[in-house]
Design a protein around this motif. Sequence first.
Motif: not given
Lengths: 40, 234, 149
Positions: A1, B107-110, B172, C53, C90, C101, C103, C116-119
């Motif tokens: 990664m 990109t964000w993962g969601v 976000l 969050r 990730p 961010v 959660e 929950r992992l957000m970039v």
Amino acid sequence: MNGTITGGWGFVWSAYGLTAFFLTAYAVSLFVRLRNERSR
Amino acid sequence: MTPNHRFPRAPYALLALGVILLLLGSYLGLFVAPPEHFMGDVQRIMYVHVPTAWNALLAMTFALVCAIAFLFRGDFRWDARMEAAIEVGVLLAFLLCCQGAIWAKPTWGVWWDWDPRLTTTAVLLFAFIGILALRRFVDDPVRRATWSAVATIIAYADVPIVYYSVTWWNSLHQLQSSPATVSKSFHLPLRMNAFAILFLMTGFIMLRARLASLRLEHELAPPPHELDAVGELA
Amino acid sequence: MNRSRLFLIIAIAVAAIGFTIIAASGINKNLVYYWTPSDLHKAGDKAYGATIRLGGQVLPGSVHHQSGSALDFDVTDKHQTVHVKSTGIPPQMFREGIGVVVEGTMTREGFFQSERLMVSHNNEYRSPKDGQAVDAKKLIESTKGVDVK
């Protein structure tokens, strides 16, 4: 990664494909509705 | 009566120009521009997402102008243009949310999260869908035009909120980009597609306004054969 | 005609009032999407148990990979730091120094358990050629996607 995205062309094509599809569908619906209204 | 009747071919010319420019801009964006440093090829979604966002907000802004003009002047051509601008704005806002979700996943993962930018954009989309629905339920043309113009002005308050959402709240979604935060090699396809969608949007709005005017004409003075049909029923 | 101008004035007034209320609440930060590590520290006991969050920057040098997709890292806002245990997969963009961010919930053991992992990336889009000119340190400082003050 290492923090970079590799690949992902599937996402790119879906975004462009979806946009093209809905713009075309809207254009067609517009032409059809106009033709129907004009021929009333 | 029909708006833009003086230039009957103008919307078709705009649509043709928009399609050519969109093909050219997207070709540059997909195959010529370099991939982004971190996002790689996925960043190419920007060339369609950002122009869609700009033009969606522009369509809503034109709807606001039409709403004010109708209430001020009482001219039904403004009502027709407003209906057109809202419908095209809803189409673009819907596409915007879909493209955004497709870009967000890698990109964000969601696909989606209720961050301020996404939430206010969804509110905008549903508010204007609501106005289109409202128009279907009101039979009297004067009331329909007046109420939906009032609703449009109120719903439009969300547009600056969408724009400032990323600076007012933590989110976000990233802050607004500017030419300084976007590499020069990305500018041309972005601008070409912005104009492409602007031309498509304008062409669509002009044609849709014609349709709205024709419908109103037929509503107020139904074509003779339809009057006969009504007579037979009675 | 006069009636519709009255409607015009009322509509503009309602829109302006609504906009002002929301703008004011935004500036006062009455509406919160994520908490910063400082907010979390200030909240004390209120932070435990509830799903929240947490947003901030991944502290460089703090990332440890566990078995599977599990990750340990620290989230910082340059004033406070919260240790995060993440079980979510990730995104590829995840790296040291980037905005995230997460959660989940704050645990009594003193770490944040996230599912929950957000970039959150910043508003910069660079071609690889420009990217090489930018050194890594500057990139870490510029994670504007997440408020780092």
